[in-house]
Structure formats: structure tokens, C-alpha cells
Design a protein around this motif. Sequence first.
Motif, PDB file in Angstrom:
ATOM      1  N   SER A  94      44.316  25.185  47.358  1.00  0.00           N
ATOM      2  CA  SER A  94      43.332  25.322  46.284  1.00  0.00           C
ATOM      3  C   SER A  94      43.753  26.382  45.285  1.00  0.00           C
ATOM      4  O   SER A  94      43.576  26.217  44.066  1.00  0.00           O
ATOM      5  CB  SER A  94      41.962  25.679  46.872  1.00  0.00           C
ATOM      6  N   LEU A  95      44.324  27.467  45.786  1.00  0.00           N
ATOM      7  CA  LEU A  95      44.776  28.542  44.909  1.00  0.00           C
ATOM      8  C   LEU A  95      45.847  28.040  43.945  1.00  0.00           C
ATOM      9  O   LEU A  95      45.885  28.420  42.774  1.00  0.00           O
ATOM     10  CB  LEU A  95      45.317  29.698  45.751  1.00  0.00           C
ATOM     11  N   GLY A  96      46.694  27.154  44.429  1.00  0.00           N
ATOM     12  CA  GLY A  96      47.754  26.620  43.583  1.00  0.00           C
ATOM     13  C   GLY A  96      47.240  25.733  42.464  1.00  0.00           C
ATOM     14  O   GLY A  96      47.941  25.526  41.464  1.00  0.00           O
ATOM     15  N   ARG A  97      46.022  25.209  42.612  1.00  0.00           N
ATOM     16  CA  ARG A  97      45.452  24.337  41.573  1.00  0.00           C
ATOM     17  C   ARG A  97      44.607  25.086  40.548  1.00  0.00           C
ATOM     18  O   ARG A  97      44.212  24.506  39.535  1.00  0.00           O
ATOM     19  CB  ARG A  97      44.592  23.245  42.235  1.00  0.00           C
ATOM     20  N   LEU A  98      44.325  26.358  40.796  1.00  0.00           N
ATOM     21  CA  LEU A  98      43.413  27.094  39.913  1.00  0.00           C
ATOM     22  C   LEU A  98      43.978  27.308  38.520  1.00  0.00           C
ATOM     23  O   LEU A  98      43.228  27.379  37.545  1.00  0.00           O
ATOM     24  CB  LEU A  98      43.076  28.454  40.530  1.00  0.00           C
ATOM     25  N   GLY A  99      45.313  27.421  38.416  1.00  0.00           N
ATOM     26  CA  GLY A  99      45.930  27.689  37.123  1.00  0.00           C
ATOM     27  C   GLY A  99      45.580  26.661  36.064  1.00  0.00           C
ATOM     28  O   GLY A  99      45.476  26.990  34.876  1.00  0.00           O
ATOM     29  N   GLY A 100      45.367  25.414  36.471  1.00  0.00           N
ATOM     30  CA  GLY A 100      45.052  24.370  35.509  1.00  0.00           C
ATOM     31  C   GLY A 100      43.563  24.183  35.289  1.00  0.00           C
ATOM     32  O   GLY A 100      43.160  23.333  34.491  1.00  0.00           O
ATOM     33  N   GLN A 101      42.735  24.975  35.978  1.00  0.00           N
ATOM     34  CA  GLN A 101      41.294  24.800  35.893  1.00  0.00           C
ATOM     35  C   GLN A 101      40.595  25.921  35.124  1.00  0.00           C
ATOM     36  O   GLN A 101      39.557  25.690  34.516  1.00  0.00           O
ATOM     37  CB  GLN A 101      40.696  24.710  37.305  1.00  0.00           C
ATOM     38  N   TRP A 102      41.151  27.124  35.147  1.00  0.00           N
ATOM     39  CA  TRP A 102      40.517  28.269  34.493  1.00  0.00           C
ATOM     40  C   TRP A 102      41.455  28.876  33.458  1.00  0.00           C
ATOM     41  O   TRP A 102      42.678  28.904  33.669  1.00  0.00           O
ATOM     42  CB  TRP A 102      40.174  29.351  35.517  1.00  0.00           C
ATOM     43  N   PRO A 103      40.924  29.416  32.352  1.00  0.00           N
ATOM     44  CA  PRO A 103      41.758  30.159  31.402  1.00  0.00           C
ATOM     45  C   PRO A 103      42.358  31.382  32.087  1.00  0.00           C
ATOM     46  O   PRO A 103      41.728  31.994  32.964  1.00  0.00           O
ATOM     47  CB  PRO A 103      40.757  30.565  30.308  1.00  0.00           C
ATOM     48  N   ALA A 104      43.564  31.756  31.703  1.00  0.00           N
ATOM     49  CA  ALA A 104      44.277  32.863  32.356  1.00  0.00           C
ATOM     50  C   ALA A 104      43.470  34.158  32.398  1.00  0.00           C
ATOM     51  O   ALA A 104      43.430  34.834  33.447  1.00  0.00           O
ATOM     52  CB  ALA A 104      45.620  33.082  31.669  1.00  0.00           C
ATOM     53  N   PRO A 105      42.814  34.594  31.288  1.00  0.00           N
ATOM     54  CA  PRO A 105      42.058  35.853  31.342  1.00  0.00           C
ATOM     55  C   PRO A 105      40.924  35.817  32.368  1.00  0.00           C
ATOM     56  O   PRO A 105      40.663  36.811  33.054  1.00  0.00           O
ATOM     57  CB  PRO A 105      41.506  35.996  29.915  1.00  0.00           C
ATOM     58  N   VAL A 106      40.246  34.668  32.475  1.00  0.00           N
ATOM     59  CA  VAL A 106      39.159  34.540  33.441  1.00  0.00           C
ATOM     60  C   VAL A 106      39.716  34.574  34.864  1.00  0.00           C
ATOM     61  O   VAL A 106      39.179  35.251  35.757  1.00  0.00           O
ATOM     62  CB  VAL A 106      38.375  33.231  33.203  1.00  0.00           C
ATOM     63  N   LEU A 107      40.793  33.842  35.080  1.00  0.00           N
ATOM     64  CA  LEU A 107      41.406  33.793  36.403  1.00  0.00           C
ATOM     65  C   LEU A 107      41.882  35.176  36.833  1.00  0.00           C
ATOM     66  O   LEU A 107      41.684  35.592  37.975  1.00  0.00           O
ATOM     67  CB  LEU A 107      42.570  32.802  36.394  1.00  0.00           C
ATOM     68  N   ASP A 108      42.498  35.919  35.909  1.00  0.00           N
ATOM     69  CA  ASP A 108      42.983  37.265  36.236  1.00  0.00           C
ATOM     70  C   ASP A 108      41.837  38.214  36.567  1.00  0.00           C
ATOM     71  O   ASP A 108      41.983  39.117  37.395  1.00  0.00           O
ATOM     72  CB  ASP A 108      43.787  37.836  35.059  1.00  0.00           C
ATOM     73  N   ALA A 109      40.694  38.016  35.908  1.00  0.00           N
ATOM     74  CA  ALA A 109      39.539  38.878  36.169  1.00  0.00           C
ATOM     75  C   ALA A 109      38.937  38.598  37.540  1.00  0.00           C
ATOM     76  O   ALA A 109      38.481  39.512  38.234  1.00  0.00           O
ATOM     77  CB  ALA A 109      38.490  38.694  35.077  1.00  0.00           C
ATOM     78  N   VAL A 110      38.923  37.320  37.934  1.00  0.00           N
ATOM     79  CA  VAL A 110      38.325  36.943  39.214  1.00  0.00           C
ATOM     80  C   VAL A 110      39.287  37.193  40.370  1.00  0.00           C
ATOM     81  O   VAL A 110      38.909  37.756  41.409  1.00  0.00           O
ATOM     82  CB  VAL A 110      37.905  35.456  39.181  1.00  0.00           C
ATOM     83  N   LEU A 111      40.540  36.761  40.181  1.00  0.00           N
ATOM     84  CA  LEU A 111      41.567  36.911  41.209  1.00  0.00           C
ATOM     85  C   LEU A 111      42.799  37.540  40.562  1.00  0.00           C
ATOM     86  O   LEU A 111      43.538  36.850  39.861  1.00  0.00           O
ATOM     87  CB  LEU A 111      41.935  35.550  41.822  1.00  0.00           C
TER      88      LEU A 111
END
Length: 280
Positions: A94-111
Motif C-alpha cells: 500500500s505504501l508503494g501505491r501512495l505516491g500516485g494518490q496524494w500530492p507530494a507535499p501532503v504525503l510528506d506531511a503525513v508520512l
Amino acid sequence: MPKVPSVIVPYAAYLRVYEPLAAFPEPERGHWERYAKRPEHPSHQDELRRSLADLLPVPPVVVPVHESDDAFVAELDGVLCVCPWRTRLRGWQSLGRLGGQWPAPVLDAVLPKVVREQAAADYEAWLAEHPDARPWIRTSTWQVPLSWFVLFADEEREYEKADGGHPARLRYRTPMVQARRRVARGFKTMKDTLDEGPLLDGLVEVGRWLEEFHPRSLVELDYGGLAHALSADDLDGDHSAADVAQGIRSLREGDGVAAGEAYRKLVERWRAVRALQSAN
């Protein structure tokens, strides 16, 4: 360890395979045999709560340190079957699929990126030693992929309305042999009548996944937490497997109008469900 919340955690649906004990080598078979005899077993909500609790520390634990030894248990024609959680493996995937689902700034803030990179490195090292690893559970948030419904018939639908403290539940169950037969027939029909597209690609993917399991397995589609996002009327009127079967049957008979109507009904139903993700 952080306290695990008691609330219902939405909104994911699951496609699961329960394999007979004979499919597992020892000593794993013995473990599952003893596990199945326990009087109680945790639910999919328990697994989600544990995963959410792991996200509370700083930095968050994005993937469990150790693999889960829990499973779902079911019976098929008197044969005991189990569906291992494999939470760690599914977390990596699931972690490997997150890059295509969330914008990078949001993803970096969460994880944080460093946490994700370490998890990816751990997965790569683990996969080198377990090249044949595969999950028994596939998860989809805010929708059920239409390809999943191809595996089931409407008469296999089980719907339980919410009652007091018991939430609503909608699921389908079928023997593996039936699921594989429907995938093969559906694929042939769509391959002969439709252009390449997401529905056909999804059917190929799920068909290959099913081939990795014991032929006497049980296949289950569970609306899971997604059922809590839908009204009782929506759940009661949801016969998506029947609509998919009707669409495939119409394609096979050359009735494009009826096939288009079945597809339109499905798209409108699931577009409305996905829209709930961004609703207030």
C-alpha cells in the motif's frame, strides 16, 4: 503502546481468499489449526485500528515491525479455511501505491519521506528473500472495483441490516472454482467485444491473483467499512454483481444497448460513493 480507538474505522472494501489448512506447509498449518479453534477472532476493524495506532508515534510506524499472526476463519463444505492478514506485506504494498494518490507535499506531511524510503528499503530486502510472497487480501478504499464483482453471482449476496449495536454488512462468498470460471468467461466476452481498458486490465490482474491459491479455497468480497458510509436504502438496492453479470451476458448476446444500460447504472452508483470521499 497507544490506546487503540473503539470507533468504527471506515471506508475500505476487501477481496479475500480463504485457503484450506492443507494449502499451508508445517509448521504454519499447525499454527492456523490451533488459531482456528480459539473461541474468538479479531475483525477487519481490529486490524485497521491497530494500524492507525501505529501512526500515532513520532515518527510514525508506517509498516508493522513484525508480521501479523492473525487470520480470518471460515468454513467451506465442512472444510476449515483461513485467510492470513499479512498486515506487514500489505502495508508495504500500500505504501508503494501512495505516491500516485496524494500530492507530494501532503504525503510528506503525513508520512515523512525518510520514513517511506526506509520502509521501501526494508521491503526490497525482505522481498529478495521471499520472492513468491503474495497477500490473501486485496483492499480498495471508497469503492469496489467492478472487476471484483465478476467473481460472484447475485444469489451469493449476503446482506445484514444494521441492528442495535451491530453495523450493516454486505458481502459475497463463492468457491474458488466458481470465481475462476466466471473470470475466464467474463474475460473472453469482454476481450471479444470491448477495447482494452481499466475493466479488462483489472479482470486480468485479479484472475492472475486467484490462480496463486488452492483450488478448494473460498473467495469473499466484503464491503467492510464501506458499508458504514452508505445508507440502508443504498445497501439494500445495491446488486452490483447482478448488474455486472447482466452487462457481460448482454455483451455475449450482442445487445449493446442492454450492456450499456447495466454499465451506466454501475458507474453512476459507484461515482456517487466515491464522491463521499470529498464530502463534508
